[in-house]
Design a protein around this motif. Structure first.
Motif, PDB file in Angstrom:
ATOM      1  N   LEU A 155       0.838  -1.195   0.000  1.00  0.00           N
ATOM      2  CA  LEU A 155       0.000   0.000   0.000  1.00  0.00           C
ATOM      3  C   LEU A 155       0.873   1.244   0.000  1.00  0.00           C
ATOM      4  O   LEU A 155       1.730   1.396   0.863  1.00  0.00           O
ATOM      5  CB  LEU A 155      -0.893   0.015   1.242  1.00  0.00           C
ATOM      6  N   ILE A 164       2.964   2.465   3.078  1.00  0.00           N
ATOM      7  CA  ILE A 164       2.214   2.337   4.330  1.00  0.00           C
ATOM      8  C   ILE A 164       2.434   0.947   4.914  1.00  0.00           C
ATOM      9  O   ILE A 164       2.658   0.789   6.100  1.00  0.00           O
ATOM     10  CB  ILE A 164       0.709   2.558   4.070  1.00  0.00           C
ATOM     11  N   PHE A 165       2.392  -0.046   4.011  1.00  0.00           N
ATOM     12  CA  PHE A 165       2.415  -1.430   4.482  1.00  0.00           C
ATOM     13  C   PHE A 165       2.795  -2.316   3.309  1.00  0.00           C
ATOM     14  O   PHE A 165       2.191  -2.265   2.258  1.00  0.00           O
ATOM     15  CB  PHE A 165       1.017  -1.804   5.003  1.00  0.00           C
ATOM     16  N   ALA A 240      -5.432   3.378  -2.917  1.00  0.00           N
ATOM     17  CA  ALA A 240      -5.391   2.005  -2.400  1.00  0.00           C
ATOM     18  C   ALA A 240      -6.372   1.115  -3.163  1.00  0.00           C
ATOM     19  O   ALA A 240      -6.855   0.125  -2.632  1.00  0.00           O
ATOM     20  CB  ALA A 240      -5.710   2.002  -0.907  1.00  0.00           C
ATOM     21  N   GLU A 243      -7.134  -3.722  -4.555  1.00  0.00           N
ATOM     22  CA  GLU A 243      -6.689  -4.721  -3.573  1.00  0.00           C
ATOM     23  C   GLU A 243      -7.628  -5.933  -3.584  1.00  0.00           C
ATOM     24  O   GLU A 243      -8.205  -6.322  -2.555  1.00  0.00           O
ATOM     25  CB  GLU A 243      -6.583  -4.097  -2.178  1.00  0.00           C
ATOM     26  N   HIS A 246      -7.438  -9.022  -1.165  1.00  0.00           N
ATOM     27  CA  HIS A 246      -7.927  -9.006   0.211  1.00  0.00           C
ATOM     28  C   HIS A 246      -9.439  -8.933   0.303  1.00  0.00           C
ATOM     29  O   HIS A 246      -9.988  -8.507   1.324  1.00  0.00           O
ATOM     30  CB  HIS A 246      -7.222  -7.899   1.002  1.00  0.00           C
ATOM     31  N   ILE A 247     -10.113  -9.362  -0.755  1.00  0.00           N
ATOM     32  CA  ILE A 247     -11.559  -9.537  -0.640  1.00  0.00           C
ATOM     33  C   ILE A 247     -11.796 -10.909  -0.015  1.00  0.00           C
ATOM     34  O   ILE A 247     -11.021 -11.841  -0.214  1.00  0.00           O
ATOM     35  CB  ILE A 247     -12.267  -9.435  -2.001  1.00  0.00           C
ATOM     36  N   CYS A 258      -2.793  -9.988   5.962  1.00  0.00           N
ATOM     37  CA  CYS A 258      -3.368  -8.672   6.288  1.00  0.00           C
ATOM     38  C   CYS A 258      -4.088  -8.698   7.631  1.00  0.00           C
ATOM     39  O   CYS A 258      -4.522  -7.663   8.116  1.00  0.00           O
ATOM     40  CB  CYS A 258      -4.315  -8.211   5.187  1.00  0.00           C
ATOM     41  N   ASN A 260      -6.930 -10.461   8.220  1.00  0.00           N
ATOM     42  CA  ASN A 260      -8.302 -10.972   8.054  1.00  0.00           C
ATOM     43  C   ASN A 260      -8.292 -12.458   7.733  1.00  0.00           C
ATOM     44  O   ASN A 260      -7.236 -13.056   7.510  1.00  0.00           O
ATOM     45  CB  ASN A 260      -9.010 -10.205   6.934  1.00  0.00           C
TER      46      ASN A 260
ATOM     47  N   ASN B 336     -12.193  -2.509  -1.065  1.00  0.00           N
ATOM     48  CA  ASN B 336     -10.816  -2.913  -1.368  1.00  0.00           C
ATOM     49  C   ASN B 336     -10.447  -2.656  -2.833  1.00  0.00           C
ATOM     50  O   ASN B 336      -9.304  -2.337  -3.143  1.00  0.00           O
ATOM     51  CB  ASN B 336     -10.619  -4.396  -1.074  1.00  0.00           C
ATOM     52  N   LYS B 368     -12.880  -5.536   5.661  1.00  0.00           N
ATOM     53  CA  LYS B 368     -12.093  -4.714   4.734  1.00  0.00           C
ATOM     54  C   LYS B 368     -10.620  -4.744   5.109  1.00  0.00           C
ATOM     55  O   LYS B 368     -10.257  -5.045   6.246  1.00  0.00           O
ATOM     56  CB  LYS B 368     -12.623  -3.280   4.694  1.00  0.00           C
ATOM     57  N   MET B 369      -9.794  -4.448   4.139  1.00  0.00           N
ATOM     58  CA  MET B 369      -8.365  -4.396   4.399  1.00  0.00           C
ATOM     59  C   MET B 369      -8.108  -3.221   5.346  1.00  0.00           C
ATOM     60  O   MET B 369      -8.597  -2.118   5.120  1.00  0.00           O
ATOM     61  CB  MET B 369      -7.631  -4.182   3.086  1.00  0.00           C
ATOM     62  N   LYS B 370      -7.310  -3.462   6.358  1.00  0.00           N
ATOM     63  CA  LYS B 370      -7.242  -2.469   7.430  1.00  0.00           C
ATOM     64  C   LYS B 370      -6.081  -1.493   7.301  1.00  0.00           C
ATOM     65  O   LYS B 370      -6.071  -0.442   7.898  1.00  0.00           O
ATOM     66  CB  LYS B 370      -7.161  -3.187   8.788  1.00  0.00           C
ATOM     67  N   GLN B 371      -5.082  -1.855   6.510  1.00  0.00           N
ATOM     68  CA  GLN B 371      -3.840  -1.085   6.558  1.00  0.00           C
ATOM     69  C   GLN B 371      -3.804   0.119   5.622  1.00  0.00           C
ATOM     70  O   GLN B 371      -2.777   0.757   5.469  1.00  0.00           O
ATOM     71  CB  GLN B 371      -2.654  -1.993   6.229  1.00  0.00           C
TER      72      GLN B 371
END
Lengths: 408, 408
Positions: A155, A164-165, A240, A243, A246-247, A258, A260, B336, B368-371
């Motif tokens: 990210l 960020i990450f 962002a 992504e 990450h669904i 992540c 989750n 996301n 949801k993706m948190k980062q």
């Protein structure tokens, strides 16, 4: 107030110049009358602009073309080496750099194993060194480098180029752009690697229709994507977007990096495939797979699982089938929400033979909404190992183009 | 070639006129100096344009404003009733029509039970009649109606306004726009109802920042959504975007009307909630729910399930909780992939008390993706029962605006 775009003579002149230049980049060699026709500009306007571009040496005359009746017209073309861009793909396995000229011809390339990306500051210094090295390889004045595009997994904060990450790199809050600028006095843009790749894969030389809606997904160690509208990357509010890894595709599925559960990346990425195979072998199943690994089960990669599946290992086959099913499910979501007319599948997982591609397509067919009347073309990415670095260059050029900051 | 936008004096003049007009719509009453400042135009240019708009009677003078030192300036404003638009929301329960003036003030409204939508041709004729009736209610010349926007549930073919498929109406391939045009000699635009609603819900009067990325979802009998970028609706390649109701959230879930299994709509829409409750009652479970229904279990609606849950029926509570969980999961996917900064929840399901909203928010937070570092604002739609019809008007005006076809 953002909704008022000021129109004045300066803006017209600049836009006209950009249109003439773009026409030369796209269609050159070309004569002035043809430019006037394609851009809807008058011949005198085209003459003034081409005179300026010739003077600046960003275009050149290559002599007379074929006559269509009268005297043969002078043909103009881009001077390909009038400026350069550098694209850097900071991948988990390899760092790849390309240097392109104004015509997007590759003038230099460089690659090196990524190795340990920690401490981040040292690693970034090493990347700076590689960038300086490829610039050196161009044997050109520094002024001709119009900028550097960086593609980085993870990210990225749009405004600052801060990472960020990045789970692959175990980085969080790394001021990548700021640190690079310490050694590199250039225009510098940092973008997510999946989105950079998407931009490059969606571009086809000489394609007439520039109005495609393209969704391009990168299936590798991780899973990410980018949406390209026409020739522009869709960014989202903070940069962002895309992504898709990450669904959630399995409500109570395995834990993802992540944090989750049941993310697409956690059940269908290269890492997930390898992890599942490892767990099978620990239980003493998947005999062909175990044989292919030669006892080195802890080093297993997704590639080996595909090989075992192809060789008839039913357990490995099940892992591959399930990954394809989940990927098709995830992509169908993007299709239903975004309504693209092109879907491009890229990345390491796609280099395991044609049957995986067919399985993903079958899963998409099963899961996507069927009544849309949409003609969706699905194909594999074709641009090779430097595609992400090339995408970083394209994004840089697009950005400078939109801000009308190209040196023309 | 689509990437060359011709710049000429005509385009400048037209764009400047549109900017001045927009400024008057947004900021009026306003004086000429303020318009010049907001639009970056010169005072003489603003004087020429306002003279033309005054002449055409689309703006008017309302006398002198406050002086800021010199002589008090003349204040100008939009003539609100210089033109009208009609918006039609063809819902499964109600047909709602609004007629707005240029200032988006509602000048007439009309609604009628939808009843049987078959045969489609007869039904469309009835809608034509309603449109003619609301136009009649305006007591104005036909020329002042600049167009009609239609919002319809289902898949709409962007180019033709044909309804490809509408499960709610049991329509497939109905040439809605063509049939309406038989009785209505007006500019006519057909759009998906969820997207029309999204456009209206994303708009806030007087908001300074126009650069939001807004995802707005309609949670009702069915589930659909729209993405709004700034003030523009995201369309997609064929106009089939936003179909979040048909993303798969449960791999082997129940059958959906679209033919697939485990769609969000099949497990979490109003219809799905009612269906689950019915099945429970048939098994003799959910006692409070059964009591609330008074033996009319076959007529149960989602609303009753929410009431039973609020009254403490654990089985009804479970249905509601599960719906919220799935909706949050589905919305997280959109978050996301699209990276919006605003998420708006609308529709009938949201009118069942605040706890459902809180549950959906909790599920989004979980999935949801948190980062991302994204500041996502989630709120409920606030624009009331005519919001979809209003959205159809807005879309029509946006379209005419973009094509510079407003009568100014």
């Amino acid at each position: 107030m953002s909704y008022f775009k000021k129109m004045d003579n300066f803006l017209i002149a600049r836009t006209n110049k950009y249109n003439v230049f773009r026409c030369l980049v796209r269609q050159g060699p070309i004569n002035r009358a043809a430019i006037a026709r394609l851009t809807n500009l008058s011949i005198p306007t085209v003459m003034t602009i081409t005179a300026e571009l010739l003077e600046k040496k960003v275009i050149r005359s290559i002599g007379k073309g074929e006559s269509s009746g009268g005297k043969p017209p002078e043909m103009l073309e881009l001077v390909p080496d009038s400026y350069y861009t550098v694209g850097v793909d900071i991948g988990r396995t390899m760092i790849r750099l390309v240097a392109n000229n104004a015509a997007f011809e590759q003038r230099a390339s460089l690659q090196e194993l990524t190795g340990n990306p920690l401490p981040a500051k040292d690693f970034v210094k090493r990347v700076s060194g590689l960038i300086l090295r490829i610039i050196h390889m161009l044997h050109t004045e520094k002024e001709k480098i119009i900028g550097i595009g960086i593609a980085m997994p993870g990210l990225i904060e749009k405004e600052t180029g801060r990472v960020i990450f990045s789970p692959d790199f175990e980085w969080s809050s790394v001021p990548l752009r700021e640190w690079l600028l310490e050694n590199l006095p250039f225009t510098l843009l940092v973008e997510n690697a999946n989105r950079a790749l998407a931009l490059n894969e969606s571009y086809f030389e000489g394609e007439e229709d520039q109005n495609h809606t393209t969704f391009s997904v990168n299936l590798g160690h991780g899973i990410g994507a980018g949406l390209v509208l026409g020739e522009e990357l869709y960014m989202g509010a903070v940069g962002a977007s895309g992504e898709i890894g990450h669904i959630t595709v399995e409500r109570n599925g395995p834990l993802c990096m992540c944090g989750n559960r049941g993310c697409l990346e956690a059940v269908a990425s290269g890492d997930a495939i390898a992890k599942k195979a490892k767990s099978l072998m620990e239980k003493g199943r998947a005999p062909i797979l175990a044989e292919l690994c030669g006892g080195k089960g802890h080093e297993i990669e997704a590639r080996t699982v595909f090989e075992a599946a192809a060789a008839g290992d039913p357990e490995a086959g099940k892992i591959v089938d399930e990954a394809a099913e989940y990927i098709g499910m995830g992509l169908s979501m993007a299709i239903n929400v975004l309504d693209p007319d092109r879907l491009i599948l890229c990345g390491g997982l796609m280099r395991n033979g044609p049957s995986f591609f067919e399985k993903i397509k079958a899963s998409i067919q099963k899961h996507k909404m069927k009544q849309t009347g949409r003609e969706l073309v699905i194909f594999q990415g074709t641009k090779g190992e430097n595609s992400t670095a090339m995408g970083a260059c394209r994004l840089l050029v697009n950005t400078l183009w939109n801000e009308q900051r190209l040196p023309i």
